[in-house]
Design a protein around this motif. Structure first.
Motif, PDB file in Angstrom:
ATOM      1  N   ASP A 177       0.827  -1.207   0.000  1.00 41.31           N
ATOM      2  CA  ASP A 177       0.000   0.000   0.000  1.00 41.31           C
ATOM      3  C   ASP A 177       0.861   1.257   0.000  1.00 41.31           C
ATOM      4  O   ASP A 177       0.353   2.363  -0.193  1.00 41.31           O
ATOM      5  CB  ASP A 177      -0.925   0.016   1.220  1.00 41.31           C
ATOM      6  N   LYS A 178       2.172   1.076   0.192  1.00 43.36           N
ATOM      7  CA  LYS A 178       3.093   2.217   0.263  1.00 43.36           C
ATOM      8  C   LYS A 178       4.069   2.262  -0.909  1.00 43.36           C
ATOM      9  O   LYS A 178       4.431   3.342  -1.380  1.00 43.36           O
ATOM     10  CB  LYS A 178       3.888   2.177   1.572  1.00 43.36           C
ATOM     11  N   LYS A 186       1.202   6.505  -3.238  1.00 48.04           N
ATOM     12  CA  LYS A 186       2.320   5.698  -2.748  1.00 48.04           C
ATOM     13  C   LYS A 186       3.585   6.541  -2.695  1.00 48.04           C
ATOM     14  O   LYS A 186       3.677   7.609  -3.305  1.00 48.04           O
ATOM     15  CB  LYS A 186       2.551   4.481  -3.651  1.00 48.04           C
TER      16      LYS A 186
END
Length: 268
Positions: A177-178, A186
């Motif tokens: 998710d990053k 992101k």
């Protein structure tokens, strides 16, 4: 981005009591817990016992594990454990076939690394080529046994290999998710290649060119979380020379201590 984790001995090299203590600490602190697996186990049913205690989960990372039995592998995959594969080092050390094929067949989550940088290059360009060709070789041998002929198409695509290094690696550590893809929201983690290098010309497929023909010298720019760390093919660091000198001194110190130990053994 720095994520804290625990490196432990695990069932192969520690008692069940120690294993449970380590895994409970990792659970309480919500940390990734990683261990090397290969060879004989000090606690043969350790993973089963840990599963019974609900201590195996997506934060459990198993390194190597080339020759573990299918029953144990199924237990780990079913428990959402992740795996780290170091194909070049595993082939050199005689660990057996990397786990890639067996994990693909089970839908397991895995990532790749180098390991033992003192013996081989810590170059992810080489790592992914070793990984891809090793697993293709396994599928090819399987096809020969079944059909007495080579496969009619590639068993694993180049794009799959490319994703192993990007979004796949991020997923295996729970940070997709990053990072792992160029997506709004992101972190800006980017690697840019020089497409005019002779090994890229002619470039018909950028992904294939990166997977099969690139090396670290082709990397023009590296951006981590928006910060440029490499530009025009050069690392950016105010104290790079000092860091390199420190690294060289560390290597000399380790070798000096190693030679002293060898002398002591001979004299003893």
């Amino acid at each position: 981005m720095l994520t804290l984790g625990m490196a432990v001995l695990g069932p192969q090299q520690s008692t069940l009591e120690v294993c449970k203590s380590d895994f409970m600490l990792a659970r309480d602190l919500d940390l990734i817990i990683s261990m090397h697996v290969g060879g004989n186990f000090l606690t043969p049913h350790g993973f089963s016992e840990l599963k019974n205690e609900n201590l195996l989960n997506k934060n459990t990372n198993v390194v190597h594990a080339n020759n573990i039995p299918n029953e144990m592998l199924d237990l780990l995959v079913d428990s959402s454990c992740t795996f780290s594969i170091t194909p070049e080092e595993e082939l050199q050390m005689g660990f057996g076939n990397p786990l890639t094929k067996r994990l693909m067949e089970r839908g397991g989550t895995f990532n790749f690394g180098s390991d033992i940088e003192s013996a081989m290059a810590a170059d992810m360009h080489n790592v992914i080529r070793f990984a891809l060709q090793a697993v293709r070789h396994e599928f090819t041998l399987e096809n020969y046994e079944r059909n007495h002929s080579p496969p009619s198409s590639m068993s694993v695509t180049t794009r799959q290999a490319f994703e192993w290094l990007t979004i796949g690696a991020a997923k295996s550590f729970g940070i997709d998710d990053k990072v792992g893809s160029i997506t709004p929201g992101k972190k800006a983690d980017l690697i840019m290649f020089k497409k005019n290098k002779i090994n890229f010309i002619p470039m018909h497929d950028p992904i294939s060119s990166i997977v099969f023909h690139s090396n670290s010298n082709d990397v023009d720019t590296v951006i981590i979380n928006g910060v440029i760390l490499k530009r025009d093919g050069q690392l950016i660091s105010k104290d790079l020379d000092t860091k390199l000198e420190t690294l060289a001194a560390s290597g000399h110190r380790i070798m000096h201590q190693f030679r002293e130990i060898q002398v002591e053994k001979k004299e003893g």
